[in-house]
Design an enzyme around this catalytic site. Structure first.
Site, PDB file in Angstrom:
ATOM      1  N   ASP A 146      -0.672  -1.918  -3.061  1.00 11.65           N
ATOM      2  CA  ASP A 146      -1.514  -0.862  -2.480  1.00 11.65           C
ATOM      3  C   ASP A 146      -1.515   0.355  -3.418  1.00 11.65           C
ATOM      4  O   ASP A 146      -0.884   1.372  -3.138  1.00 11.65           O
ATOM      5  CB  ASP A 146      -0.954  -0.441  -1.108  1.00 11.65           C
ATOM      6  CG  ASP A 146      -0.960  -1.581  -0.112  1.00 11.65           C
ATOM      7  OD1 ASP A 146      -1.957  -2.309  -0.039  1.00 11.65           O
ATOM      8  OD2 ASP A 146       0.040  -1.756   0.602  1.00 11.65           O
TER       9      ASP A 146
ATOM     10  N   ASP B 205      -7.219  -7.283   8.673  1.00 14.03           N
ATOM     11  CA  ASP B 205      -6.148  -6.311   8.892  1.00 14.03           C
ATOM     12  C   ASP B 205      -5.932  -6.225  10.396  1.00 14.03           C
ATOM     13  O   ASP B 205      -6.861  -5.900  11.140  1.00 14.03           O
ATOM     14  CB  ASP B 205      -6.550  -4.923   8.364  1.00 14.03           C
ATOM     15  CG  ASP B 205      -6.623  -4.876   6.844  1.00 14.03           C
ATOM     16  OD1 ASP B 205      -6.255  -5.860   6.197  1.00 14.03           O
ATOM     17  OD2 ASP B 205      -7.051  -3.831   6.320  1.00 14.03           O
TER      18      ASP B 205
HETATM   19  O1  1PR Z   1       4.079  -3.311   3.574  1.00 15.90           O
HETATM   20  O2  1PR Z   1       4.872  -5.646   3.528  1.00 15.90           O
HETATM   21  O3  1PR Z   1       4.656  -4.436   5.700  1.00 15.90           O
HETATM   22  O4  1PR Z   1       2.671  -5.134   4.412  1.00 15.90           O
HETATM   23  C1  1PR Z   1       1.676  -4.400   5.052  1.00 15.90           C
HETATM   24  C2  1PR Z   1       0.370  -4.907   4.552  1.00 15.90           C
HETATM   25  O5  1PR Z   1      -0.646  -4.245   5.287  1.00 15.90           O
HETATM   26  C3  1PR Z   1       0.146  -4.630   3.098  1.00 15.90           C
HETATM   27  O6  1PR Z   1      -0.371  -5.815   2.501  1.00 15.90           O
HETATM   28  C4  1PR Z   1      -0.925  -3.554   3.067  1.00 15.90           C
HETATM   29  O7  1PR Z   1      -1.864  -3.794   2.037  1.00 15.90           O
HETATM   30  C5  1PR Z   1      -1.599  -3.705   4.403  1.00 15.90           C
HETATM   31  N1  1PR Z   1      -2.015  -2.411   4.976  1.00 15.90           N
HETATM   32  C6  1PR Z   1      -1.197  -1.474   5.473  1.00 15.90           C
HETATM   33  N2  1PR Z   1      -1.939  -0.457   5.947  1.00 15.90           N
HETATM   34  C7  1PR Z   1      -3.217  -0.738   5.741  1.00 15.90           C
HETATM   35  C8  1PR Z   1      -4.368   0.063   6.106  1.00 15.90           C
HETATM   36  O8  1PR Z   1      -5.524  -0.294   5.810  1.00 15.90           O
HETATM   37  N3  1PR Z   1      -4.123   1.192   6.738  1.00 15.90           N
HETATM   38  N4  1PR Z   1      -4.365  -2.625   4.763  1.00 15.90           N
HETATM   39  C9  1PR Z   1      -3.266  -1.990   5.122  1.00 15.90           C
HETATM   40  C10 1PR Z   1      -4.640  -2.915   3.535  1.00 15.90           C
HETATM   41  C11 1PR Z   1      -6.422  -3.531   2.342  1.00 15.90           C
HETATM   42  C12 1PR Z   1      -7.040  -4.836   2.427  1.00 15.90           C
HETATM   43  C13 1PR Z   1      -8.483  -4.713   2.814  1.00 15.90           C
HETATM   44  C14 1PR Z   1      -9.215  -4.677   1.517  1.00 15.90           C
HETATM   45  C15 1PR Z   1     -10.648  -5.050   1.610  1.00 15.90           C
HETATM   46  N5  1PR Z   1      -5.948  -3.180   3.587  1.00 15.90           N
HETATM   47  O9  1PR Z   1      -6.378  -5.622   3.293  1.00 15.90           O
HETATM   48  O10 1PR Z   1      -8.732  -5.793   3.599  1.00 15.90           O
HETATM   49  O11 1PR Z   1      -9.108  -3.375   0.953  1.00 15.90           O
HETATM   50  O12 1PR Z   1     -11.342  -4.157   2.388  1.00 15.90           O
HETATM   51  P1  1PR Z   1     -12.898  -3.900   2.154  1.00 15.90           P
HETATM   52  O13 1PR Z   1     -13.502  -5.183   1.706  1.00 15.90           O
HETATM   53  O14 1PR Z   1     -13.417  -3.511   3.487  1.00 15.90           O
HETATM   54  O15 1PR Z   1     -13.013  -2.813   1.136  1.00 15.90           O
HETATM   55  P2  1PR Z   1       4.137  -4.573   4.308  1.00 15.90           P
END
Ligand code: 1PR
Length: 523
Positions: A379, A224
Site C-alpha cells: 500500500d 475490499d
Molecule cells: O494489512 O495485512 O491486515 O491487510 C489489509 C489489506 O486491506 C491490505 O491488502 C490493504 O491493501 C487492504 N486495505 C486496507 N485498507 C484499505 C482501504 O481501501 N481503506 N484496501 C484497503 C486496499 C486497494 C485495492 C483496491 C484497488 C483497486 N484497497 O484493494 O481494490 O486499489 O481499486 P480501484 O480499481 O477501484 O482503483 P493487512
C-alpha cells in the site's frame, strides 16, 4: 465415491468443492487402508515438496500409494500430486518421491517470472479420457515454480510453454496427473475433472496442436470487505483508501454474491481483502471465513484473501500465529493469502537485524504452503522530492510532478490500510519479501486507488524491475484502455480492479473484449 488424499496442507477444499459440484461424494483418506480401498483416488498436492513427502512418510502413506499406483488403479494427481510420482525434486534434495515414474522435478530456469502463475494452454500429445469433449484451445490455471522432467516420453500427455516447453500432464494407464489445477480452471477444468470421474473410454478428442502455448495476462476482481456501521459485512470501495461517503461506509454489495458474479463474468481470479483485518483479528471475525467457504463452493478460479495475517494475542492472553490465520483461510477455500501491514513490519525488523529468523509470517507460510501461496499486498503512496539526493530511498523521475513541481518521488510503505506511513520504501519492501519467500506482489497505489485515472505505470515498472516474482498491478483502472496500457507499458503479469467492476461501469467482459486481439488473455 471419490477418495481424496488430504495430507493437511493447502487448499484441498477447492478440489472437494469442485468434485461435489459435479455430483460426486468425497471421502477423505484417514488411514492407509483408505488408500488401498479407494475406487478412484485424487491427490491434490499443494505446498512444498519437502513438507508433502515428510507428511506422507510420517502418516505411512507412501507404501500404500506405491501399491495403488503399481496396480494401475484410477489416480488423478494435481500439481504436487503430479510431482510426487517422480523419483525426487530439486526442491527437497535427499527426500525420495514415490518413484512410480522415472524422472525428477526441477525448478524453472528461465528469464520470466517464477512462479509460473496464471492461465496457460496445453499441447496435447496423446488421447486421454481427460480430454473427452475438450476443444484443445482452453487455458488452465497453473501455479508452480517446479516442473517434472520425465525419462519416458510415452507418459507425456501434454506440454505447455513457459520460457521453454515443459510437461504439464502425464498419463500411464489409469494413472493421470496434471501440473495445472482443474479445480481452479473454471468450466474447462471442471470438464477434465468430470472426465476423470465418469469416463472410461477416450472419445471426442481435441485436434492435436503444436503451436506454442501462451500464458494469459490475468484480470483480477478485488473485493475490499469490512463490516459497515450496522454490522453487516459488505464490499466497500475507497477513494484513495477512504471508504466513507457522507460519514457512512460505502456499500457496493454482498461479498459472496459479487464474487459469484465476477466468476460468471470471466474474472481470472478473485481477491478478497479484509480491510479492517489490522484491528479485527480474522479468527475472531469469523464471517470472512464463512465468505470464503461459501464462495469456494461455487467459484472455480483462484481465490486470494488478505487482511489480518499476523501474530496476535487476544484479550484472554491466547497467542495466535500468523500461520494459524493463514491455515484457517486455506482450509476455508483460499488458494493464496496476502500479507499487508505485517510484511512491512517483518521487513523493517529484517533490515534492522540483518537476520532471517525463519519465524516471520512470510517464511513460515511459504515453507508449509509454498512460495506461490504468499502474496505481499503493498500500500504505497508517493512522496515527492526535488532531487534523488534528498532521500535515502530508490527514487524515480516522474512525468507527473508533485504539487510544488518536484520531478522525483519515492514510494512510501504504509500499514493499517494507509493510515500510518513508514520509513520504508516499496522497492526495498518487495525485494526483501521476495528474499524471504513471497511468491507474488499485489501492488496497490494509494494515490490512484478509486480515481479511475489509470494504473501508476511508473510505480509498476519500478517494482517489476526490482523483483523476479509476478506482479499484480492494482489501483486506478477506469477504462479498458488502462488494462492495455499496463500490459504493454509494463511487464506486470496481471491487473486488478475493483470500483469499475462493482459499479458496472466497465464489466470484465468489456475489458476482455478490448484486450482480445491485442494481448494474450483467457476467453
Ligand atoms: O494489512 O495485512 O491486515 O491487510 C489489509 C489489506 O486491506 C491490505 O491488502 C490493504 O491493501 C487492504 N486495505 C486496507 N485498507 C484499505 C482501504 O481501501 N481503506 N484496501 C484497503 C486496499 C486497494 C485495492 C483496491 C484497488 C483497486 N484497497 O484493494 O481494490 O486499489 O481499486 P480501484 O480499481 O477501484 O482503483 P493487512
Amino acid at each position: 465415491m471419490i477418495t481424496l488424499l488430504d495430507y493437511g496442507a493447502g487448499n484441498v477444499r477447492s478440489v472437494i468443492n469442485a468434485i461435489e459440484s459435479l455430483g460426486e461424494t468425497v471421502h477423505t483418506v484417514r488411514t492407509a487402508d483408505d488408500i488401498l480401498g479407494a475406487e478412484k483416488l485424487v491427490f491434490p498436492g499443494v505446498g512444498a515438496f519437502g513438507s508433502m513427502m515428510g507428511i506422507l512418510n510420517e502418516k505411512k502413506y507412501v507404501e500404500p500409494l506405491r501399491a495403488y499406483l503399481r496396480d494401475n488403479r484410477p489416480f488423478l494427481g494435481i500439481c504436487l500430486g503430479l510431482q510426487a510420482l517422480f523419483d525426487y525434486s530439486e526442491e527437497a534434495l535427499g527426500l525420495n518421491g514415490l518413484g512410480f515414474l522415472k524422472g525428477h522435478v526441477k525448478r524453472f530456469e528461465i528469464d520470466l517470472a517464477v512462479p509460473h502463475i496464471g492461465w496457460n494452454g496445453l499441447n496435447i500429445k496423446k488421447p486421454s479420457i481427460l480430454f473427452n469433449d475438450v476443444k484443445g484451445d482452453e487455458k488452465f490455471y497453473f501455479v508452480h515454480s517446479y516442473h517434472v522432467v520425465t525419462d519416458n516420453e510415452s507418459d507425456v500427455l501434454t506440454t505447455t510453454d513457459y520460457g521453454y516447453s515443459f510437461v504439464s500432464s502425464i498419463q500411464r494407464g489409469n494413472v493421470m496427473a496434471t501440473q495445472f489445477h482443474p479445480e481452479k480452471s473454471g468450466a474447462a477444468g471442471l470438464r477434465i475433472l468430470k472426465n476423470f470421474l465418469a469416463s472410461t473410454i477416450a472419445k471426442n478428442q481435441p485436434a492435436p496442436s503444436s503451436a506454442n502455448t501462451r500464458l494469459a495476462k490475468r484480470i483480477i476482481a478485488c473485493l475490499d470487505v469490512r463490516a459497515n456501521d450496522q454490522g453487516d459485512l459488505v464490499v466497500t470501495k475507497g477513494d484513495r483508501y477512504d471508504v466513507r461517503e457522507d460519514g457512512q461506509v460505502r456499500n457496493l454489495g454482498k461479498p459472496v454474491e459479487l464474487a459469484q458474479r465476477y466468476y460468471d463474468e470471466g474474472a481470472d481470479e478473485i481477491t478478497f481483502l479484509n480491510i479492517t483485518g489490522f484491528r479485527d483479528f480474522p479468527l475472531e471475525d469469523m464471517p470472512m471465513l464463512a465468505v470464503l467457504k461459501q464462495t469456494s463452493k461455487k467459484v472455480f478460479v483462484p481465490l486470494t484473501i488478505g487482511g489480518g495475517i499476523r501474530d496476535y494475542t487476544d484479550k484472554n492472553g491466547r497467542t495466535y500465529r500468523a500461520l494459524e490465520v493463514a491455515a484457517a483461510y486455506f482450509r476455508s477455500g483460499a488458494d493464496k493469502v496476502s500479507i499487508g501491514s505485517d510484511a512491512v513490519l517483518i521487513v523493517e525488523a529484517y533490515l534492522k537485524s540483518g537476520l532471517k529468523t525463519g519465524q516471520s509470517a512470510i517464511e513460515q507460510i511459504a515453507r508449509i504452503y509454498g512460495n506461490q501461496a504468499v502474496v505481499i499486498s503493498v500500500d504505497p503512496r508517493r512522496v515527492y522530492v526535488d532531487s534523488p539526493d534528498d532521500v535515502n530511498h530508490p527514487v524515480i523521475e516522474t512525468q507527473f510532478p508533485g504539487p510544488n513541481g518536484e520531478s522525483y518521488c519515492w514510494y512510501q510503505c504504509t500499514i493499517k490500510g494507509g493510515r500510518e506511513g513508514r520509513g520504508l520504501d516499496a522497492i526495498t519492501l518487495v525485494q526483501v519479501c521476495q528474499e524471504l519467500g513471497a511468491g507474488e506482489i499485489l501492488l496497490n497505489c494509494i494515490d490512484r486507488d478509486g480515481t479511475g485515472q489509470g494504473f501508476d505505470l511508473e510505480l509498476i515498472n519500478a517494482v517489476k524491475n526490482a523483483v523476479t516474482i509476478p506482479v499484480i498491478a492494482s489501483s486506478g483502472a477506469g477504462k479498458a484502455e488502462h488494462f492495455y496500457a499496463v500490459f504493454t507499458a509494463t511487464e506486470a503479469e496481471s491487473a486488478l480492479a475493483a470500483g469499475i467492476f462493482h459499479r458496472r461501469e466497465v464489466p470484465i467482459h468489456d475489458v476482455k473484449s478490448f484486450l482480445e486481439s491485442r494481448v494474450e488473455i483467457r476467453n
